[in-house]
Motif scaffolding. Structure first.
Motif, PDB file in Angstrom:
ATOM      1  N   HIS A 182      58.482  71.162  98.367  1.00  0.00           N
ATOM      2  CA  HIS A 182      58.135  71.317  96.949  1.00  0.00           C
ATOM      3  C   HIS A 182      58.367  70.016  96.188  1.00  0.00           C
ATOM      4  CE1 HIS A 182      57.822  73.111  92.996  1.00  0.00           C
ATOM      5  NE2 HIS A 182      59.069  72.805  92.722  1.00  0.00           N
ATOM      6  N   PHE A 183      59.460  69.329  96.504  1.00  0.00           N
ATOM      7  CA  PHE A 183      59.776  68.069  95.836  1.00  0.00           C
ATOM      8  C   PHE A 183      58.936  66.923  96.402  1.00  0.00           C
ATOM      9  CE2 PHE A 183      63.755  70.569  95.516  1.00  0.00           C
ATOM     10  CZ  PHE A 183      63.717  70.770  94.145  1.00  0.00           C
ATOM     11  N   GLU A 184      58.778  66.901  97.719  1.00  0.00           N
ATOM     12  CA  GLU A 184      58.010  65.824  98.352  1.00  0.00           C
ATOM     13  C   GLU A 184      56.567  65.810  97.868  1.00  0.00           C
ATOM     14  OE1 GLU A 184      58.616  66.505 102.534  1.00  0.00           O
ATOM     15  OE2 GLU A 184      60.557  65.465 102.526  1.00  0.00           O
ATOM     16  N   LYS A 185      56.035  66.975  97.582  1.00  0.00           N
ATOM     17  CA  LYS A 185      54.655  67.082  97.091  1.00  0.00           C
ATOM     18  C   LYS A 185      54.466  66.255  95.819  1.00  0.00           C
ATOM     19  CE  LYS A 185      51.422  70.632  95.562  1.00  0.00           C
ATOM     20  NZ  LYS A 185      51.233  72.067  95.356  1.00  0.00           N
ATOM     21  N   HIS A 186      55.527  66.121  95.046  1.00  0.00           N
ATOM     22  CA  HIS A 186      55.468  65.369  93.791  1.00  0.00           C
ATOM     23  C   HIS A 186      56.200  64.031  93.894  1.00  0.00           C
ATOM     24  CE1 HIS A 186      53.522  68.630  91.682  1.00  0.00           C
ATOM     25  NE2 HIS A 186      54.312  69.449  92.348  1.00  0.00           N
ATOM     26  N   ASN A 187      56.528  63.655  95.107  1.00  0.00           N
ATOM     27  CA  ASN A 187      57.153  62.362  95.386  1.00  0.00           C
ATOM     28  C   ASN A 187      58.480  62.174  94.645  1.00  0.00           C
ATOM     29  OD1 ASN A 187      57.296  59.874  96.700  1.00  0.00           O
ATOM     30  ND2 ASN A 187      56.305  58.816  94.996  1.00  0.00           N
ATOM     31  N   ILE A 188      59.273  63.249  94.587  1.00  0.00           N
ATOM     32  CA  ILE A 188      60.611  63.133  94.014  1.00  0.00           C
ATOM     33  C   ILE A 188      61.609  63.827  94.938  1.00  0.00           C
ATOM     34  CG2 ILE A 188      59.826  62.983  91.612  1.00  0.00           C
ATOM     35  CD1 ILE A 188      60.730  65.876  91.234  1.00  0.00           C
ATOM     36  N   THR A 189      62.864  63.496  94.756  1.00  0.00           N
ATOM     37  CA  THR A 189      63.938  64.107  95.526  1.00  0.00           C
ATOM     38  C   THR A 189      64.600  65.210  94.701  1.00  0.00           C
ATOM     39  OG1 THR A 189      65.641  62.615  94.681  1.00  0.00           O
ATOM     40  CG2 THR A 189      64.421  61.892  96.654  1.00  0.00           C
ATOM     41  N   LEU A 190      65.432  65.995  95.347  1.00  0.00           N
ATOM     42  CA  LEU A 190      66.177  67.039  94.649  1.00  0.00           C
ATOM     43  C   LEU A 190      67.037  66.435  93.544  1.00  0.00           C
ATOM     44  CD1 LEU A 190      67.200  69.953  94.323  1.00  0.00           C
ATOM     45  CD2 LEU A 190      68.834  69.487  96.153  1.00  0.00           C
ATOM     46  N   GLN A 191      67.677  65.286  93.813  1.00  0.00           N
ATOM     47  CA  GLN A 191      68.513  64.635  92.805  1.00  0.00           C
ATOM     48  C   GLN A 191      67.679  64.135  91.621  1.00  0.00           C
ATOM     49  OE1 GLN A 191      68.652  63.949  96.104  1.00  0.00           O
ATOM     50  NE2 GLN A 191      70.686  64.656  96.691  1.00  0.00           N
ATOM     51  N   GLN A 192      66.505  63.593  91.904  1.00  0.00           N
ATOM     52  CA  GLN A 192      65.624  63.144  90.828  1.00  0.00           C
ATOM     53  C   GLN A 192      65.154  64.332  89.988  1.00  0.00           C
ATOM     54  OE1 GLN A 192      62.621  61.037  93.048  1.00  0.00           O
ATOM     55  NE2 GLN A 192      63.812  59.141  93.118  1.00  0.00           N
ATOM     56  N   GLU A 204      77.899  63.798  84.640  1.00  0.00           N
ATOM     57  CA  GLU A 204      78.687  64.997  84.342  1.00  0.00           C
ATOM     58  C   GLU A 204      77.923  66.274  84.649  1.00  0.00           C
ATOM     59  OE1 GLU A 204      79.786  64.831  80.225  1.00  0.00           O
ATOM     60  OE2 GLU A 204      80.924  62.970  80.486  1.00  0.00           O
ATOM     61  N   ARG A 205      76.625  66.257  84.389  1.00  0.00           N
ATOM     62  CA  ARG A 205      75.823  67.477  84.509  1.00  0.00           C
ATOM     63  C   ARG A 205      75.138  67.652  85.856  1.00  0.00           C
ATOM     64  NH1 ARG A 205      72.603  68.173  78.853  1.00  0.00           N
ATOM     65  NH2 ARG A 205      74.389  68.352  77.486  1.00  0.00           N
ATOM     66  N   MET A 206      75.107  66.611  86.669  1.00  0.00           N
ATOM     67  CA  MET A 206      74.404  66.704  87.948  1.00  0.00           C
ATOM     68  C   MET A 206      75.065  67.720  88.877  1.00  0.00           C
ATOM     69  SD  MET A 206      73.152  62.882  88.881  1.00  0.00           S
ATOM     70  CE  MET A 206      72.228  63.461  90.301  1.00  0.00           C
ATOM     71  N   ILE A 207      74.244  68.381  89.644  1.00  0.00           N
ATOM     72  CA  ILE A 207      74.749  69.334  90.627  1.00  0.00           C
ATOM     73  C   ILE A 207      75.484  68.594  91.736  1.00  0.00           C
ATOM     74  CG2 ILE A 207      74.050  70.995  92.392  1.00  0.00           C
ATOM     75  CD1 ILE A 207      71.771  71.810  90.468  1.00  0.00           C
ATOM     76  N   ASP A 208      74.872  67.520  92.248  1.00  0.00           N
ATOM     77  CA  ASP A 208      75.480  66.716  93.312  1.00  0.00           C
ATOM     78  C   ASP A 208      76.269  65.580  92.663  1.00  0.00           C
ATOM     79  OD1 ASP A 208      76.177  65.170  95.480  1.00  0.00           O
ATOM     80  OD2 ASP A 208      74.135  64.917  96.233  1.00  0.00           O
ATOM     81  N   ILE A 228      69.269  56.517  90.752  1.00  0.00           N
ATOM     82  CA  ILE A 228      68.242  57.558  90.652  1.00  0.00           C
ATOM     83  C   ILE A 228      67.413  57.322  89.398  1.00  0.00           C
ATOM     84  CG2 ILE A 228      67.846  60.037  90.363  1.00  0.00           C
ATOM     85  CD1 ILE A 228      70.437  60.443  92.052  1.00  0.00           C
ATOM     86  N   VAL A 229      68.065  56.977  88.298  1.00  0.00           N
ATOM     87  CA  VAL A 229      67.344  56.673  87.051  1.00  0.00           C
ATOM     88  C   VAL A 229      66.432  55.470  87.275  1.00  0.00           C
ATOM     89  CG1 VAL A 229      67.609  55.831  84.669  1.00  0.00           C
ATOM     90  CG2 VAL A 229      69.010  57.744  85.500  1.00  0.00           C
ATOM     91  N   ASP A 230      66.920  54.439  87.978  1.00  0.00           N
ATOM     92  CA  ASP A 230      66.082  53.264  88.270  1.00  0.00           C
ATOM     93  C   ASP A 230      64.788  53.684  88.973  1.00  0.00           C
ATOM     94  OD1 ASP A 230      67.961  51.540  87.202  1.00  0.00           O
ATOM     95  OD2 ASP A 230      68.802  50.955  89.154  1.00  0.00           O
ATOM     96  N   ARG A 231      64.905  54.558  89.955  1.00  0.00           N
ATOM     97  CA  ARG A 231      63.714  55.010  90.698  1.00  0.00           C
ATOM     98  C   ARG A 231      62.775  55.815  89.792  1.00  0.00           C
ATOM     99  NH1 ARG A 231      67.843  56.171  94.673  1.00  0.00           N
ATOM    100  NH2 ARG A 231      67.918  54.411  96.098  1.00  0.00           N
ATOM    101  N   LEU A 232      63.352  56.618  88.919  1.00  0.00           N
ATOM    102  CA  LEU A 232      62.527  57.407  87.997  1.00  0.00           C
ATOM    103  C   LEU A 232      61.831  56.513  86.976  1.00  0.00           C
ATOM    104  CD1 LEU A 232      64.882  60.483  87.500  1.00  0.00           C
ATOM    105  CD2 LEU A 232      62.672  60.460  88.690  1.00  0.00           C
ATOM    106  N   VAL A 233      62.490  55.435  86.551  1.00  0.00           N
ATOM    107  CA  VAL A 233      61.865  54.459  85.650  1.00  0.00           C
ATOM    108  C   VAL A 233      60.682  53.809  86.361  1.00  0.00           C
ATOM    109  CG1 VAL A 233      62.179  52.228  84.491  1.00  0.00           C
ATOM    110  CG2 VAL A 233      63.917  54.015  84.244  1.00  0.00           C
TER     111      VAL A 233
END
Length: 149
Positions: free
Chosen positions: A37-47, A69-73, A81-86
């Motif tokens: 489900h995540f790979e289909k959109h080229n993101i990871t669970l953490q992203q 503080e809010r992350m599950i992992d 992770i933010v760098d990759r999302l940027v």
């Protein structure tokens, strides 16, 4: 299927040991089942987790510390992770106007769009409802809350 059948072992010290093995195994099972489900959109669970936190904050920005503080992992490196999302254009980063040392992170329109598409494609309940009733899911969640104290 029962945990002892899944891992082909019934050599548990006691039910506490069996429960920990079962929780670890189930965590992995859920991750593996949802990975496509995540790979289909080229993101990871953490992203995905960070995008959902940012969507919840929207339109207010978040800081890396808030994300941590809010992350599950809790072991995830939120700033990387933010760098990759940027780089993917799913979030933006800018300097905080009040504190030049702080960085504001906001979800982009593209990030919101991807989450909306993912929300339509995959419902968590669809993943669980074949094996648990809604009441049982609530009981399981309550027991997990109790476990963590």
């Amino acid at each position: 299927m029962r945990i002892d059948e899944e891992i082909q072992s019934s050599n548990f010290e006691d039910n506490y040991h069996k429960a920990v093995i079962n929780i670890s195994y189930t965590y992995s099972w859920i991750n593996n089942a949802s990975r496509s489900h995540f790979e289909k959109h080229n993101i990871t669970l953490q992203q995905f987790n960070i995008l959902r936190i940012l969507r919840g904050q929207y339109p207010k920005p978040a800081t890396v510390n808030l994300l941590k503080e809010r992350m599950i992992d809790k072991m995830s490196d939120a700033s990387r992770i933010v760098d990759r999302l940027v780089q993917k254009g799913l979030v933006s980063r800018c300097t905080n106007n009040k504190d030049r040392r702080a960085v504001d992170i906001r979800i982009s329109e593209e990030g919101i769009n991807i989450l909306s598409i993912m929300d339509e494609e995959f419902k968590t309940r669809d993943f669980l409802k074949d094996n648990l009733t809604e009441e049982e899911a609530g009981q399981l969640s309550d027991l997990l809350d109790k476990l963590r104290g």
